[in-house]
Structure formats: C-alpha cells, structure tokens
Write a protein that holds these residues in place. Structure first.
Motif, PDB file in Angstrom:
ATOM      1  N   ASP A 139     -48.617  33.989  36.090  1.00 49.14           N
ATOM      2  CA  ASP A 139     -48.989  32.953  37.057  1.00 49.14           C
ATOM      3  C   ASP A 139     -50.501  32.741  37.087  1.00 49.14           C
ATOM      4  O   ASP A 139     -50.978  31.601  37.204  1.00 49.14           O
ATOM      5  CB  ASP A 139     -48.492  33.321  38.457  1.00 49.14           C
ATOM      6  CG  ASP A 139     -46.982  33.164  38.602  1.00 49.14           C
ATOM      7  OD1 ASP A 139     -46.377  32.472  37.749  1.00 49.14           O
ATOM      8  OD2 ASP A 139     -46.415  33.729  39.557  1.00 49.14           O
ATOM      9  N   GLN A 140     -51.260  33.823  36.985  1.00 48.36           N
ATOM     10  CA  GLN A 140     -52.717  33.702  36.973  1.00 48.36           C
ATOM     11  C   GLN A 140     -53.196  32.977  35.721  1.00 48.36           C
ATOM     12  O   GLN A 140     -54.131  32.180  35.774  1.00 48.36           O
ATOM     13  CB  GLN A 140     -53.362  35.089  37.069  1.00 48.36           C
ATOM     14  CG  GLN A 140     -53.226  35.743  38.433  1.00 48.36           C
ATOM     15  CD  GLN A 140     -53.725  37.179  38.428  1.00 48.36           C
ATOM     16  OE1 GLN A 140     -53.591  37.905  37.435  1.00 48.36           O
ATOM     17  NE2 GLN A 140     -54.302  37.607  39.547  1.00 48.36           N
TER      18      GLN A 140
ATOM     19  N   LEU B 121     -56.421  37.849  17.542  1.00 48.24           N
ATOM     20  CA  LEU B 121     -56.584  37.328  18.892  1.00 48.24           C
ATOM     21  C   LEU B 121     -55.478  37.919  19.753  1.00 48.24           C
ATOM     22  O   LEU B 121     -54.330  37.478  19.695  1.00 48.24           O
ATOM     23  CB  LEU B 121     -56.519  35.799  18.886  1.00 48.24           C
ATOM     24  CG  LEU B 121     -57.709  35.097  18.209  1.00 48.24           C
ATOM     25  CD1 LEU B 121     -57.393  33.637  17.932  1.00 48.24           C
ATOM     26  CD2 LEU B 121     -58.951  35.213  19.088  1.00 48.24           C
ATOM     27  N   GLY B 122     -55.836  38.934  20.526  1.00 49.40           N
ATOM     28  CA  GLY B 122     -54.822  39.660  21.270  1.00 49.40           C
ATOM     29  C   GLY B 122     -53.867  40.327  20.295  1.00 49.40           C
ATOM     30  O   GLY B 122     -54.291  40.900  19.290  1.00 49.40           O
ATOM     31  N   PRO B 123     -52.565  40.221  20.521  1.00 51.11           N
ATOM     32  CA  PRO B 123     -51.598  40.837  19.606  1.00 51.11           C
ATOM     33  C   PRO B 123     -51.304  39.978  18.377  1.00 51.11           C
ATOM     34  O   PRO B 123     -50.530  40.385  17.511  1.00 51.11           O
ATOM     35  CB  PRO B 123     -50.346  40.974  20.474  1.00 51.11           C
ATOM     36  CG  PRO B 123     -50.441  39.827  21.428  1.00 51.11           C
ATOM     37  CD  PRO B 123     -51.912  39.660  21.720  1.00 51.11           C
ATOM     38  N   HIS B 124     -51.932  38.814  18.285  1.00 48.69           N
ATOM     39  CA  HIS B 124     -51.624  37.872  17.211  1.00 48.69           C
ATOM     40  C   HIS B 124     -52.718  37.877  16.144  1.00 48.69           C
ATOM     41  O   HIS B 124     -53.900  38.029  16.444  1.00 48.69           O
ATOM     42  CB  HIS B 124     -51.463  36.458  17.774  1.00 48.69           C
ATOM     43  CG  HIS B 124     -50.458  36.364  18.878  1.00 48.69           C
ATOM     44  ND1 HIS B 124     -49.097  36.415  18.661  1.00 48.69           N
ATOM     45  CD2 HIS B 124     -50.625  36.243  20.226  1.00 48.69           C
ATOM     46  CE1 HIS B 124     -48.459  36.320  19.815  1.00 48.69           C
ATOM     47  NE2 HIS B 124     -49.359  36.219  20.782  1.00 48.69           N
ATOM     48  N   ARG B 125     -52.296  37.677  14.906  1.00 49.74           N
ATOM     49  CA  ARG B 125     -53.234  37.621  13.789  1.00 49.74           C
ATOM     50  C   ARG B 125     -53.093  36.265  13.092  1.00 49.74           C
ATOM     51  O   ARG B 125     -51.987  35.789  12.851  1.00 49.74           O
ATOM     52  CB  ARG B 125     -52.957  38.755  12.799  1.00 49.74           C
ATOM     53  CG  ARG B 125     -54.012  38.885  11.690  1.00 49.74           C
ATOM     54  CD  ARG B 125     -53.740  40.112  10.824  1.00 49.74           C
ATOM     55  NE  ARG B 125     -53.828  41.345  11.596  1.00 49.74           N
ATOM     56  CZ  ARG B 125     -54.971  41.973  11.862  1.00 49.74           C
ATOM     57  NH1 ARG B 125     -56.118  41.483  11.437  1.00 49.74           N
ATOM     58  NH2 ARG B 125     -54.966  43.093  12.567  1.00 49.74           N
TER      59      ARG B 125
ATOM     60  N   VAL C  72     -57.129  35.815  26.765  1.00 47.73           N
ATOM     61  CA  VAL C  72     -57.226  35.991  28.214  1.00 47.73           C
ATOM     62  C   VAL C  72     -56.402  37.218  28.574  1.00 47.73           C
ATOM     63  O   VAL C  72     -55.176  37.219  28.436  1.00 47.73           O
ATOM     64  CB  VAL C  72     -56.709  34.747  28.963  1.00 47.73           C
ATOM     65  CG1 VAL C  72     -56.859  34.948  30.461  1.00 47.73           C
ATOM     66  CG2 VAL C  72     -57.463  33.503  28.513  1.00 47.73           C
ATOM     67  N   GLU C  73     -57.087  38.258  29.012  1.00 48.28           N
ATOM     68  CA  GLU C  73     -56.418  39.528  29.270  1.00 48.28           C
ATOM     69  C   GLU C  73     -56.421  39.866  30.759  1.00 48.28           C
ATOM     70  O   GLU C  73     -57.185  39.304  31.542  1.00 48.28           O
ATOM     71  CB  GLU C  73     -57.097  40.645  28.473  1.00 48.28           C
ATOM     72  CG  GLU C  73     -57.077  40.403  26.958  1.00 48.28           C
ATOM     73  CD  GLU C  73     -57.844  41.462  26.195  1.00 48.28           C
ATOM     74  OE1 GLU C  73     -58.587  42.229  26.838  1.00 48.28           O
ATOM     75  OE2 GLU C  73     -57.705  41.517  24.956  1.00 48.28           O
ATOM     76  N   HIS C  74     -55.553  40.794  31.105  1.00 53.85           N
ATOM     77  CA  HIS C  74     -55.482  41.348  32.464  1.00 53.85           C
ATOM     78  C   HIS C  74     -55.145  40.287  33.515  1.00 53.85           C
ATOM     79  O   HIS C  74     -55.584  40.376  34.661  1.00 53.85           O
ATOM     80  CB  HIS C  74     -56.794  42.048  32.835  1.00 53.85           C
ATOM     81  CG  HIS C  74     -57.275  43.018  31.798  1.00 53.85           C
ATOM     82  ND1 HIS C  74     -56.521  44.091  31.372  1.00 53.85           N
ATOM     83  CD2 HIS C  74     -58.431  43.056  31.076  1.00 53.85           C
ATOM     84  CE1 HIS C  74     -57.188  44.758  30.448  1.00 53.85           C
ATOM     85  NE2 HIS C  74     -58.339  44.153  30.245  1.00 53.85           N
TER      86      HIS C  74
ATOM     87  N   LEU D 204     -53.956  32.051  24.765  1.00 51.41           N
ATOM     88  CA  LEU D 204     -55.335  31.690  24.443  1.00 51.41           C
ATOM     89  C   LEU D 204     -55.910  30.657  25.406  1.00 51.41           C
ATOM     90  O   LEU D 204     -55.191  29.818  25.953  1.00 51.41           O
ATOM     91  CB  LEU D 204     -55.420  31.124  23.024  1.00 51.41           C
ATOM     92  CG  LEU D 204     -55.007  32.040  21.870  1.00 51.41           C
ATOM     93  CD1 LEU D 204     -55.128  31.292  20.548  1.00 51.41           C
ATOM     94  CD2 LEU D 204     -55.852  33.305  21.855  1.00 51.41           C
ATOM     95  N   LEU D 205     -57.226  30.737  25.576  1.00 52.13           N
ATOM     96  CA  LEU D 205     -58.013  29.683  26.201  1.00 52.13           C
ATOM     97  C   LEU D 205     -58.832  29.052  25.083  1.00 52.13           C
ATOM     98  O   LEU D 205     -59.569  29.743  24.379  1.00 52.13           O
ATOM     99  CB  LEU D 205     -58.940  30.249  27.277  1.00 52.13           C
ATOM    100  CG  LEU D 205     -60.006  29.289  27.831  1.00 52.13           C
ATOM    101  CD1 LEU D 205     -59.352  28.123  28.568  1.00 52.13           C
ATOM    102  CD2 LEU D 205     -60.976  30.032  28.752  1.00 52.13           C
ATOM    103  N   VAL D 206     -58.694  27.748  24.911  1.00 50.03           N
ATOM    104  CA  VAL D 206     -59.401  27.032  23.851  1.00 50.03           C
ATOM    105  C   VAL D 206     -60.489  26.171  24.470  1.00 50.03           C
ATOM    106  O   VAL D 206     -60.248  25.464  25.456  1.00 50.03           O
ATOM    107  CB  VAL D 206     -58.436  26.141  23.041  1.00 50.03           C
ATOM    108  CG1 VAL D 206     -59.190  25.389  21.946  1.00 50.03           C
ATOM    109  CG2 VAL D 206     -57.315  26.979  22.441  1.00 50.03           C
ATOM    110  N   SER D 207     -61.685  26.248  23.898  1.00 52.94           N
ATOM    111  CA  SER D 207     -62.813  25.433  24.362  1.00 52.94           C
ATOM    112  C   SER D 207     -63.355  24.633  23.182  1.00 52.94           C
ATOM    113  O   SER D 207     -63.735  25.212  22.163  1.00 52.94           O
ATOM    114  CB  SER D 207     -63.924  26.314  24.943  1.00 52.94           C
ATOM    115  OG  SER D 207     -63.462  27.050  26.059  1.00 52.94           O
TER     116      SER D 207
END
Length: 270
Positions: A111-112, A45-49, A105-107, A239-242
């Motif tokens: 703050d965003q 997940l992104g740079p994390h495993r 959540v990329e880019h 991360l965004l968790v749903s």
C-alpha cells in the motif's frame, strides 16, 4: 553476452512509433538495427536482473558504483547513441537526450508503494505542513488548470505565495519569481492515487526549443530550455522510474512510459 532476440525485435520496432503530435519518425532516416554481437552489462534492481546493452547506460559502461542504474536514449527514436559516442559531444545529441533513472523502492508495504507518488505532491508531513509547504508543496493548494494528453496541470497560487513571501521575508527583499516554481502535471488512477507525476518548468517560461523534422532544436536567441522531471512506478519490478527531458515533448509522456516498460520486459534476464 548477446542481446536477446526479443530486445532486437523491440528496438527495431521503435523506429515506427509516432513521436510527436502531427509528426512521425518516417521523416527521419531510420537508425541502424542493433548489432547482434553488441555487448551487454547486467544490472541488479532488487531481486530482478536486467541485461541492458552497454550503450544504453548513461555512461555507456554499466551500473554506477553504488548500483544505481541510469539509462540514456535519444529523441525521437528512443534509441541509445552508438557505443563510444557521448551525448555531451554535440549540442544536438545533448538537447535530444532523455535520461532514465531506475530505482528500487525498499522497506515499503504494498500500500505504501502504491501511494508513493502521492507523497511527491503533498507536504513531507501532511499532518504538520510548514507554511511554505502549504503554498508550494500541496496539490490541494495549487490552482488546477486544464487537462491535456491525460495530464492535469497544477500551478502555484502566486498570489498566496507572494503574500507568504512578504510576510516571511518582508518587502525589502527581491520579490519571488513565478518561473522558479515548477508546474505539476498529474495523472490520477481510477482509485484516486496518482500514477504519473511530472514536474516541469512553469508555462510562464517558453520552451526555448522546438521540434524540426522530429528532432529537438534550439530556438535562436533563447538561452533557457524548459525541462521536465517525470516519475512513475513499475509495480511488477517494484521500481520508481524518473525521466528527465525537454518540456516540448511532454505530450508524448505515455510513449516514454511504454518504452521503459517494454525495455524492462525485453531485457529481463531469465
């Protein structure tokens, strides 16, 4: 690869967590502790495993083909079903399952990212909202209800919605149904930015289920089940968790968030 000792300890401890107001898991037979030889599958997940137990994945196989990661646990212990047991196999397992969707959540700037949940309770373009967004998709236009369990409920102003509907579609069409518009439950942080946003079947519809001995069971004669879609951020991993689950366990939203955060920490690959 074997499950880490920290994960084994953490999952074993979950059986002692209180799961519903006035009830505890002590009324249920505890689940067997995880097998130390249990298979795991890595997820990036992104740079994390992360190294999740195979049966914790939604399909009990690993990440989706596109890299998406969805996990699945059972209420009330927040433990996965044994490997080879599909939650669709029984109504009991189906209505007690909680899905956990982990997304990167990329880019976005820092703050965003922090303000991401606010975007979920405002129009797509706050400066130029559409007429329907002004009524349905703007927190400030909704009716603020009570605050309970750390969440404030916001409901659609149905009088405004009905006026909008008649103005837009006329009186010859079927009138709008309040049950078709979710209630929003929001927890606002100290900086005024939402930290949790949960959208649920509106209170006009009954739960359709109840808690018996800690488990969720259908109420005879009720065909609809009220549900929730629960979103929050885990900043340390970007991360965004749903989460998706029956509305009847909404009061335990903090327990579920804690479970996700601890699971991520325990399964983080070194």
């Amino acid at each position: 690869m074997p499950v880490s000792k920290s994960l084994i300890t953490f999952l074993a401890a979950l059986s002692a967590v209180s799961v519903h107001a006035g009830e505890s898991t002590s009324s249920l037979a505890p689940l067997a502790p995880p097998d130390k030889t249990e298979a795991t599958v890595d997820a990036k997940l992104g740079p994390h495993r992360f190294r999740f137990p195979k049966n914790l994945y939604y399909q009990q196989s690993g990440p989706d083909a596109d890299g998406g990661v969805m996990l699945n646990v059972q209420w009330p212990h927040l433990r996965p079903l044994p490997l080879g047991v599909d939650y669709h196999d029984s109504n009991d397992n189906f209505i007690n399952h909680i899905s956990i969707d982990l997304s990167t959540v990329e880019h976005l700037s820092d703050d965003q990212y922090r303000a991401l949940l606010r975007r979920m309770i405002e129009p797509l373009d706050p400066e130029k909202p559409t007429p329907s967004e002004k009524v349905l998709d703007d927190l400030s236009a909704r009716i603020q209800g009570d605050t309970s369990h750390g969440l404030t409920r916001y409901s659609v102003d149905f009088e405004k919605f009905r006026d909008f509907y008649i103005t837009t579609y006329g009186t010859h069409v079927r009138p709008p149904d309040p049950i078709q518009n979710d209630d929003w439950y929001v927890h606002i942080g100290v900086d005024g930015i939402p930290t949790t946003v949960i959208k649920c079947t509106p209170v006009a519809q009954t739960d359709g289920v109840r808690i018996e001995s800690g488990r969720i069971v259908d109420i005879p004669g009720r065909s609809r089940r009220a549900t929730c879609r629960h979103q929050f951020l885990v900043p340390e991993y970007g991360l965004l968790v749903s989460l998706s689950y029956p509305r009847v366990i909404l009061p335990e939203w903090q327990t579920m968030e804690m479970f996700v955060r601890k699971t991520l920490k325990a399964t983080k690959a070194k």
